[in-house]
Design a protein around this motif. Structure first.
Motif, PDB file in Angstrom:
ATOM      1  N   UNK A 154      10.112   9.335  -1.240  1.00  0.00           N
ATOM      2  CA  UNK A 154      10.099   7.983  -0.666  1.00  0.00           C
ATOM      3  C   UNK A 154      11.411   7.728   0.067  1.00  0.00           C
ATOM      4  N   UNK A 155      11.344   7.201   1.259  1.00  0.00           N
ATOM      5  CA  UNK A 155      12.537   6.798   2.011  1.00  0.00           C
ATOM      6  C   UNK A 155      12.317   5.393   2.540  1.00  0.00           C
ATOM      7  N   UNK A 172       6.317   6.969   2.350  1.00  0.00           N
ATOM      8  CA  UNK A 172       6.284   8.031   1.349  1.00  0.00           C
ATOM      9  C   UNK A 172       5.603   9.242   1.956  1.00  0.00           C
ATOM     10  N   UNK A 173       6.208  10.399   1.744  1.00  0.00           N
ATOM     11  CA  UNK A 173       5.590  11.656   2.121  1.00  0.00           C
ATOM     12  C   UNK A 173       5.180  12.395   0.855  1.00  0.00           C
ATOM     13  N   UNK A 174       4.063  13.102   0.949  1.00  0.00           N
ATOM     14  CA  UNK A 174       3.523  13.806  -0.215  1.00  0.00           C
ATOM     15  C   UNK A 174       3.096  15.205   0.204  1.00  0.00           C
ATOM     16  N   UNK A 175       3.126  16.124  -0.749  1.00  0.00           N
ATOM     17  CA  UNK A 175       2.439  17.397  -0.609  1.00  0.00           C
ATOM     18  C   UNK A 175       1.090  17.203  -1.304  1.00  0.00           C
ATOM     19  N   UNK A 176       0.041  16.982  -0.520  1.00  0.00           N
ATOM     20  CA  UNK A 176      -1.221  16.553  -1.114  1.00  0.00           C
ATOM     21  C   UNK A 176      -1.918  17.718  -1.840  1.00  0.00           C
ATOM     22  N   UNK A 214       0.814  -1.208   0.000  1.00  0.00           N
ATOM     23  CA  UNK A 214       0.000   0.000   0.000  1.00  0.00           C
ATOM     24  C   UNK A 214       0.854   1.268   0.000  1.00  0.00           C
ATOM     25  N   UNK A 215       2.092   1.177   0.458  1.00  0.00           N
ATOM     26  CA  UNK A 215       2.998   2.324   0.328  1.00  0.00           C
ATOM     27  C   UNK A 215       3.283   2.588  -1.147  1.00  0.00           C
ATOM     28  N   UNK A 216       3.481   1.508  -1.922  1.00  0.00           N
ATOM     29  CA  UNK A 216       3.642   1.660  -3.374  1.00  0.00           C
ATOM     30  C   UNK A 216       2.402   2.298  -3.994  1.00  0.00           C
ATOM     31  N   UNK A 233       1.664  24.479   8.160  1.00  0.00           N
ATOM     32  CA  UNK A 233       2.175  23.167   7.743  1.00  0.00           C
ATOM     33  C   UNK A 233       3.341  23.392   6.779  1.00  0.00           C
ATOM     34  N   UNK A 234       4.238  22.411   6.713  1.00  0.00           N
ATOM     35  CA  UNK A 234       5.475  22.532   5.944  1.00  0.00           C
ATOM     36  C   UNK A 234       5.402  21.747   4.644  1.00  0.00           C
ATOM     37  N   UNK A 235       6.156  22.209   3.647  1.00  0.00           N
ATOM     38  CA  UNK A 235       6.335  21.403   2.448  1.00  0.00           C
ATOM     39  C   UNK A 235       7.441  20.384   2.686  1.00  0.00           C
ATOM     40  N   UNK A 236       7.774  19.602   1.691  1.00  0.00           N
ATOM     41  CA  UNK A 236       8.753  18.535   1.880  1.00  0.00           C
ATOM     42  C   UNK A 236      10.171  19.059   2.058  1.00  0.00           C
TER      43      UNK A 236
END
Length: 358
Positions: free
Chosen positions: A104-105, A117-121, A87-89, A312-315
């Motif tokens: 992705x880390x 995975x982190x995203x800027x939604x 589900x991370x994929x 909130x912060x960006x990546x």
């Protein structure tokens, strides 16, 4: 400003289990530790000179809250656990199709969390999706460690966004289900409660200038645990940390207390909402003018509860720009700061509530 609709991806969304942790930046780690550990009693999983990892008493994953030292108080990530590593994929592919920035880390962004995975939604929020995590001791049976105000679970997040309807559709596409909302007779949506686990919400959307984080909420077992926290704050001469409550919400039916940490991040202490897991669970819609929606006893909501929220912060760790809400605000369409409008339709404004004296 008219915001473009968010398209529905053809990719399969990740199977989200629940909200899992929040990663927040604080400007004074020692003062934040006093608030979250010494006063609220969250459990320290591990800590360093720059980070503290905290969890609630029933949690078995590494943490529910990360406090990290930084120059600007803000939220670095709102993290959701997914059902499987695959589900991370799926999350990565889903957001890439949406055109969102992703990172992705495989060894995780924080201690105790693996491949993620982190995203800027599309709403501008920093979301994280993960499955792999370090297990720690679940302290549910350690009553020798739990105090009378024990925080037992992470319950939900609350996000401020200018267009609730737009955000609602996006989260429904992602697999969230609406449990309750607040609307007016013109169809304007002021807030919506969205869930993955079988409670009222894992996150909520509150209409306002955003993206900003309204609050993070931890659950207690019973309402007397919340009353104890109020008594403790009074005994410590820290009652100024109480922003609102205690009280009972109309929306969610939960007993609540809102606090502000040393940086102004809002924390809700929350208990006794209801089960929502059936597939035909009905959506509860509240009239924005019903002053029992936010407080079942009809008490007013302080203006700061509507106006204040965390950046909130960006990546890259920079604050996201804030977009103004152009639709009616919930505070503006009710009288005074809120809670001063009618309790039953066609009532006249009258009575002894705080708003009458302002």
């Amino acid at each position: 400003m008219t915001l473009n609709p968010i398209p529905t991806p053809t990719a399969t969304p990740p199977d989200i289990l629940r909200c899992a942790y929040m990663d927040i930046v604080v400007t004074d780690l020692a003062r934040s530790r006093e608030f979250y550990v010494d006063i609220l009693g969250l459990v320290v999983t591990e800590e360093s000179d720059t980070e503290i990892y905290l969890r609630s008493f029933e949690e078995f994953i590494h943490h529910n809250l990360v406090l990290r030292q930084g120059p600007i108080a803000a939220v670095a990530a709102m993290a959701f656990r997914v059902r499987s590593p695959e589900d991370v994929d799926l999350a990565e592919a889903y957001y890439q199709e949406l055109g969102c920035r992703t990172e992705r880390r495989t060894d995780g962004f924080v201690t105790g969390i693996g491949d993620s995975v982190r995203v800027e939604d599309p709403l501008g929020f920093p979301y994280e999706f993960f499955y792999s995590t370090t297990h720690v001791e679940r302290l549910a049976w350690r009553y020798d460690l739990q105090g009378p105000g024990a925080l037992v679970r992470l319950d939900h997040f609350n996000q401020v966004t200018p267009d609730v309807g737009r955000g609602r559709k996006y989260l429904e596409d992602l697999g969230f289900r609406v449990t309750e909302d607040i609307q007016d007779s013109d169809g304007v949506t002021y807030a919506a409660w969205m869930r993955r686990k079988d409670t009222v919400h894992d996150t909520a959307l509150t209409g306002g200038n955003g993206p900003r984080m309204h609050h993070i909420a931890f659950s207690t077992h019973e309402k007397h645990n919340i009353i104890y926290i109020c008594d403790k704050l009074g005994a410590l001469r820290k009652s100024d940390l109480i922003e609102r409550g205690p009280g009972r919400h109309g929306v969610s039916n939960a007993f609540y207390l809102y606090l502000r940490d040393p940086d102004g991040h809002r924390v809700e202490i929350y208990t006794q909402d209801y089960y929502t897991g059936d597939p035909d669970n009905p959506v509860v819609t509240w009239d924005v003018h019903d002053n029992q929606r936010r407080d079942w006893w009809g008490n007013p909501v302080v203006p700061s509860w509507y106006t204040d929220a965390s950046l909130v912060l960006d990546l890259d760790g920079n604050p996201q720009p804030v977009t103004l809400r152009t639709e009616s605000s919930e505070m503006a369409v009710t009288v005074g700061a809120d809670g001063f409008s009618y309790t039953r339709k066609d009532d006249e404004l009258a009575g002894f509530k705080l708003g009458t004296t302002l």
